[in-house]
Design a protein around this motif. Structure first.
Motif, PDB file in Angstrom:
ATOM      1  N   LEU A 116       0.842  -1.195   0.000  1.00  0.00           N
ATOM      2  CA  LEU A 116       0.000   0.000   0.000  1.00  0.00           C
ATOM      3  C   LEU A 116       0.877   1.244   0.000  1.00  0.00           C
ATOM      4  O   LEU A 116       1.867   1.327   0.728  1.00  0.00           O
ATOM      5  CB  LEU A 116      -0.920  -0.009   1.222  1.00  0.00           C
ATOM      6  N   GLY A 117       0.497   2.205  -0.825  1.00  0.00           N
ATOM      7  CA  GLY A 117       1.292   3.414  -0.970  1.00  0.00           C
ATOM      8  C   GLY A 117       2.192   3.394  -2.181  1.00  0.00           C
ATOM      9  O   GLY A 117       2.815   4.407  -2.512  1.00  0.00           O
ATOM     10  N   TYR A 118       2.277   2.232  -2.868  1.00  0.00           N
ATOM     11  CA  TYR A 118       3.130   2.116  -4.051  1.00  0.00           C
ATOM     12  C   TYR A 118       2.337   1.928  -5.344  1.00  0.00           C
ATOM     13  O   TYR A 118       2.913   1.696  -6.395  1.00  0.00           O
ATOM     14  CB  TYR A 118       4.093   0.931  -3.887  1.00  0.00           C
ATOM     15  N   HIS A 119       1.006   2.027  -5.287  1.00  0.00           N
ATOM     16  CA  HIS A 119       0.180   1.717  -6.455  1.00  0.00           C
ATOM     17  C   HIS A 119      -0.032   2.915  -7.380  1.00  0.00           C
ATOM     18  O   HIS A 119      -0.475   2.737  -8.511  1.00  0.00           O
ATOM     19  CB  HIS A 119      -1.198   1.207  -6.013  1.00  0.00           C
ATOM     20  N   GLN A 120       0.197   4.130  -6.893  1.00  0.00           N
ATOM     21  CA  GLN A 120      -0.104   5.342  -7.660  1.00  0.00           C
ATOM     22  C   GLN A 120      -1.603   5.417  -7.976  1.00  0.00           C
ATOM     23  O   GLN A 120      -2.017   5.866  -9.040  1.00  0.00           O
ATOM     24  CB  GLN A 120       0.722   5.411  -8.952  1.00  0.00           C
ATOM     25  N   GLU A 121      -2.424   4.988  -7.024  1.00  0.00           N
ATOM     26  CA  GLU A 121      -3.862   4.988  -7.221  1.00  0.00           C
ATOM     27  C   GLU A 121      -4.431   6.410  -7.183  1.00  0.00           C
ATOM     28  O   GLU A 121      -3.812   7.324  -6.636  1.00  0.00           O
ATOM     29  CB  GLU A 121      -4.553   4.115  -6.167  1.00  0.00           C
ATOM     30  N   VAL A 122      -5.608   6.577  -7.775  1.00  0.00           N
ATOM     31  CA  VAL A 122      -6.257   7.889  -7.845  1.00  0.00           C
ATOM     32  C   VAL A 122      -7.648   7.765  -7.225  1.00  0.00           C
ATOM     33  O   VAL A 122      -8.495   7.017  -7.726  1.00  0.00           O
ATOM     34  CB  VAL A 122      -6.369   8.389  -9.299  1.00  0.00           C
TER      35      VAL A 122
END
Length: 372
Positions: free
Chosen positions: A39-45
């Motif tokens: 978590l925190g490495y996905h570059q999610e929006v």
């Protein structure tokens, strides 16, 4: 096209979904390598209208690829590219174990869609970390763990310890807390180079040292890195305790040549990570004759217990302390075993993990993605 992590994971989606790109890249295959699925490495929006506006992707693509209510590039990539990660064990952990909870269940969501993650352990170029070429690393002497020629390693250790004594000269750019003035040449030296975070297991290391330093007065610990301020403060407080004074030295910061000096000086290299997709510092340490002590997880499972390093399975301070005690006991009672392990570690890297060997697996993956 080979994409790395969430930063570039949408490239395969874009070239299949957007009209102009779709035609131009119709015969192009895509691979997305996940270096860290935490978590925190996905570059999610989180803002879905914004995600649609900046990508130009159809609304169905945005809404079909939500992970924890956010548009997730890595999840989206699974429908358009071959997926890989940086070790075989980490691939299995992501799709076959509960450790995937630390990713928000990304691996299991991909698996449910039929998207398998291929594990390919990272390689290394041993020539970049060759202790027989000391000038390359700013070291005072050369040595060769592969042949057992370690006289220069003792010189490197003494050279660094002299600078880490109570009145030693500053080692810019690192900020030093504590020193190694009580560490003798005959004492084993544990080392660590990396981010000082919970993910890297440094919280467990603090707990292990709090128990082990009072029990055994004849070893030292040298740590180079920076990270979470709460962990840095815990380490700094520990360095001021009576049992740690002159035995625990912290170098807050980073410098490539200073890191090389730490790798060269150490007997054992600590990698207590909670999870570790691959791990390269264990390779580097082995090439410098510095045997890893690692949590048996992810890419760190390439370290063979009692053969190329020391491992432990439970992610706890007690288990880490037990592995450190095994390493110290072997160092004191069976120095010949330590020498054999140092040689075996370098041999394993040269046999299995050089890039010229690893790259063949990527070529196979590339070929599998090409349209027939």
């Amino acid at each position: 096209i080979h994409c790395h992590d969430g930063h570039t994971a949408l490239a395969p989606v874009l070239i299949r979904e957007l009209e102009g790109y779709r035609h131009f890249f119709q015969r192009t295959g895509c691979v997305v390598t996940i270096h860290n699925a935490g978590l925190g490495y996905h570059q999610e929006v989180d803002d879905l209208p914004f995600a649609q506006a900046i990508t130009g992707l159809p609304p169905r693509v945005i809404h079909d690829n939500l992970l924890n209510r956010a548009f997730d590039p890595l999840l989206a990539a699974g429908g358009y590219a071959a997926l890989s990660t940086v070790s075989e064990t980490y691939a299995r952990e992501l799709q076959e174990t509960d450790l995937d909870a630390m990713t928000g269940w990304l691996g299991h969501r991909l698996l449910a869609r039929g998207a398998r993650i291929t594990g390919i352990t990272n390689g290394i170029n041993p020539g970049d970390y060759d202790p027989t070429r000391p000038k390359q690393h700013g070291l005072p002497a050369g040595f060769d763990p592969a042949t057992g020629d370690l006289a220069g390693k003792k010189v490197c250790r003494r050279w660094l310890l002299d600078r880490l004594s109570g009145d030693g000269e500053p080692l810019a750019p690192a900020r030093r807390v504590g020193d190694l003035s009580r560490v003798e040449d005959s004492h084993p030296l544990f080392t660590m180079v990396g981010r000082l975070t919970g993910q890297k297991g440094v919280d467990k290391l603090v707990g292990a040292l709090e128990s082990l330093l009072p029990l055994d007065p004849d070893f030292g610990v040298l740590i180079l890195g920076s990270g979470e301020k709460t962990i840095e403060r815990r380490l700094a407080r520990l360095a001021g305790e009576p049992d740690a004074r002159g035995r625990l030295c912290l170098l807050f910061g980073y410098d490539e040549r200073l890191a090389a000096a730490v790798f060269a000086a150490g007997d054992f290299f600590l990698v207590p990570s909670r999870y570790e997709p691959c791990g390269l510092t264990d390779f580097i340490a082995q090439l410098f004759g510095n045997l890893p002590v690692v949590h048996h997880t992810g890419g760190l499972t390439k370290v063979e217990n009692g053969v190329t390093g020391f491992t432990y399975r439970e992610h706890s301070s007690a288990a880490l302390m037990g592995a450190m005690q095994r390493a110290v006991s072997t160092f004191r009672r069976q120095p010949g075993v330590i020498r054999r392990m140092q040689r075996a570690a370098v041999e394993r890297i040269r046999e299995r993990y050089t890039w010229d060997r690893v790259i063949q697996r990527y070529f196979d993956l590339y070929r599998a993605t090409l349209p027939q």
